[in-house]
Design an enzyme around this catalytic site. Structure first.
Site, PDB file in Angstrom:
ATOM      1  N   ASP A  12       3.827   0.885   3.976  1.00 11.15           N
ATOM      2  CA  ASP A  12       3.348   0.442   2.679  1.00 11.15           C
ATOM      3  C   ASP A  12       4.579   0.192   1.806  1.00 11.15           C
ATOM      4  OD1 ASP A  12       2.309  -0.020   0.211  1.00 11.15           O
ATOM      5  OD2 ASP A  12       0.900   1.671   0.230  1.00 11.15           O
ATOM      6  N   TYR A  32       0.835   7.339  -1.941  1.00 14.36           N
ATOM      7  CA  TYR A  32      -0.255   6.637  -2.608  1.00 14.36           C
ATOM      8  C   TYR A  32      -0.415   5.250  -1.999  1.00 14.36           C
ATOM      9  CZ  TYR A  32      -2.990   4.422  -6.349  1.00 14.36           C
ATOM     10  OH  TYR A  32      -3.966   3.759  -7.069  1.00 14.36           O
ATOM     11  N   LYS A  44       3.246  -5.690  -6.093  1.00 19.64           N
ATOM     12  CA  LYS A  44       4.199  -5.553  -7.197  1.00 19.64           C
ATOM     13  C   LYS A  44       5.210  -6.713  -7.268  1.00 19.64           C
ATOM     14  CE  LYS A  44       2.956  -0.820  -7.921  1.00 19.64           C
ATOM     15  NZ  LYS A  44       2.602   0.233  -7.015  1.00 19.64           N
TER      16      LYS A  44
HETATM   17  C1  LIG Z   1       1.104   0.529  -6.540  1.00 18.33           C
HETATM   18  C2  LIG Z   1       0.914   0.886  -5.111  1.00 18.33           C
HETATM   19  C3  LIG Z   1      -0.256   0.537  -4.407  1.00 18.33           C
HETATM   20  C4  LIG Z   1      -1.451  -0.049  -5.089  1.00 18.33           C
HETATM   21  O1  LIG Z   1      -1.194  -1.290  -5.618  1.00 18.33           O
HETATM   22  P1  LIG Z   1      -2.158  -1.847  -6.808  1.00 18.33           P
HETATM   23  O2  LIG Z   1      -1.685  -3.230  -7.012  1.00 18.33           O
HETATM   24  O3  LIG Z   1      -1.926  -0.932  -7.970  1.00 18.33           O
HETATM   25  O4  LIG Z   1      -3.546  -1.766  -6.302  1.00 18.33           O
HETATM   26  C5  LIG Z   1      -0.296   0.787  -3.054  1.00 18.33           C
HETATM   27  N1  LIG Z   1       0.731   1.364  -2.417  1.00 18.33           N
HETATM   28  C6  LIG Z   1       1.864   1.719  -3.055  1.00 18.33           C
HETATM   29  C7  LIG Z   1       2.982   2.330  -2.284  1.00 18.33           C
HETATM   30  C8  LIG Z   1       1.979   1.520  -4.427  1.00 18.33           C
HETATM   31  O5  LIG Z   1       3.078   1.925  -5.072  1.00 18.33           O
END
Ligand SMILES: *Cc1c(COP(=O)(O)O)cnc(C)c1O
Length: 423
Positions: A239, A144, A267
């Site tokens: 990511d 994701y 995060k």
């Molecule tokens: C949470 C997440 C995102 C998206 O971040 P948001 O702040 O919710 O837009 C992108 N990549 C990874 C791996 C994530 O866990």
């Protein structure tokens, strides 16, 4: 368990907010319940509107690595607020946070601060395309990367548990340049690289997949991605929105010793405020406006309150390497409790755990990729989730998410949780 207030608020919210929530997984649909409305949180505990208190293993989906409302973070944020909430001009704190990020992850020479992980990934990909002059990107099924148009293809997290696997409202053209490979399947990457050759701008990966439950990279998989992207002249993007500052202060890249061209963060780096970042090698990041032709901007980017929360959080993590050891030990004990529960009750639980991340899958298969992850019996997940919740343990309201251990979880919290997991 009295949930009268939550039920009432859910009814009201549904009238003015789609599904009553501002992010789909919060709706608890994947576990067949109604959501709890949270009014406050402190340390390892959250409290709902009916004054039920739970030991929290969601941690706002990752940011709350220090636990909730850490006094040092809160105090600094309060002080920052008094100086004004936003200026739309550069600040010392942006510089300080950027410097801390570059120092923690040497593969990042320059970094741009944004407001969400979605924005970070979207911008990183634009930059990768600008730098390489290529259009295609390769992503992995079940990874994701936020909700931008081009990336909602075979996405993980909430997109795995809604009835429509991918999103409505995304023109086919927008995702035409997104190619899908299989996590931990080298041949699937190799085949796409061969087919598209010099058209692939970047391979983007969650170095530890944490949005299809938790799935670890097989030995050598990340190194393979490093090598093949170099061979074909594509960029490698990690990511690390979840793994950054969580697997350790240096993130997954430090843990595995594999260094990408670009990294996205989110995060934890906002310490609970909306803040994310993308960065990488100097010459790549210098593609970004106003130095280069890749446009990216933001009214609230690098917001002084958010950067304060981020800086204080990183400071504490950096000053206390022992935090990581403690979280890992606690996570390992929880993982063992789930395994024991499996042996006792079902003989079909498979647990993946790394550092402070873990996930129990209700399956008799070893979970190593997307297909084995989705072999989990989500009904059993929902059942166990309900049992835990009713006994004061708040875990992710969906199978394909991680369980997050924080610094604030005490010995006592962990012991109590293990006992409840075992039933
Ligand atoms: C949470 C997440 C995102 C998206 O971040 P948001 O702040 O919710 O837009 C992108 N990549 C990874 C791996 C994530 O866990």
């Amino acid at each position: 368990m009295n949930i009268k207030e939550s039920e009432e608020l859910f009814n009201l919210s549904q009238q003015v907010i789609p599904g009553g929530v501002n992010s789909p997984v919060r709706a608890f649909r994947a576990v067949g319940r109604n959501p709890l409305f949270i009014k406050r949180a402190q340390g390892s505990h959250i409290t709902d509107e009916d004054d039920n208190t739970y030991i929290d293993y969601v941690g706002s989906w990752g940011p709350a690595i220090l636990g909730h409302a850490h006094p040092q973070v809160i105090e600094s944020v309060q002080r920052a607020c008094r100086d004004g909430l936003t200026f739309g001009a550069p600040t010392r704190k942006e510089y300080l946070l950027a410097e801390m990020i570059c120092e923690a992850m040497p593969s990042i020479e320059k970094v741009r601060l944004v407001n969400s992980g979605t924005e970070a990934v979207m911008s990183a990909i634009r930059t990768a395309r600008g730098y390489t002059g290529r259009e295609y990107i390769i992503k992995f099924k079940g990874n994701y990367h936020g909700h931008s148009d081009g990336l909602l293809v075979k996405a993980g997290s909430g997109a795995l548990t809604t009835t429509v696997p991918d999103s409505g409202g995304v023109p086919a053209d927008y995702s035409r340049n997104t190619l899908i490979a299989l996590y931990n399947d080298r041949e699937s990457v190799h085949a796409l690289m061969e087919q598209y050759k010099d058209k692939v701008a970047a391979v983007i990966v969650e170095p530890v997949a944490a949005n299809m439950g938790v799935v670890l990279p097989e030995e050598g998989f990340l190194k393979f991605l490093r090598d093949i992207t170099q061979e074909y002249g594509s960029l490698l993007i990690f990511d690390e929105v979840i793994t950054g500052f969580r697997l350790g202060y240096g993130g997954a890249q430090e843990w595995y010793g594999v260094f990408p061209d670009m990294t996205t963060l989110g995060k934890i780096i906002g310490g609970g405020m909306p803040l994310a970042a993308y960065g990488g090698r100097k010459e790549i990041m210098d593609q970004v406006s106003p130095v280069g032709p890749v446009y990216q901007a933001g009214t609230l980017s690098g917001n002084p309150v958010a950067t304060t929360a981020g800086i204080e959080t990183l400071k504490l993590l950096k000053a206390h390497p022992e935090y990581y050891t403690q979280m890992e030990q606690h996570a390992a004990r929880l993982a063992e409790a789930f395994r024991k529960f499996g042996r006792r009750k079902h003989e079909k639980i498979y647990v993946n755990q790394i550092a402070s991340l873990l996930c129990a899958f209700y399956t008799d298969r070893e979970v190593v990729d997307y297909d084995t992850a989705v072999s989990s019996d989500v009904k059993e997940y929902a059942e166990h989730f309900g049992y835990l919740l009713e006994h004061g343990i708040y875990t992710a309201p969906a199978q394909f998410e991680a369980m997050f251990v924080s610094v604030a979880h005490t010995e006592e919290d962990i012991q109590k949780t293990c006992n409840i997991i075992l039933g």
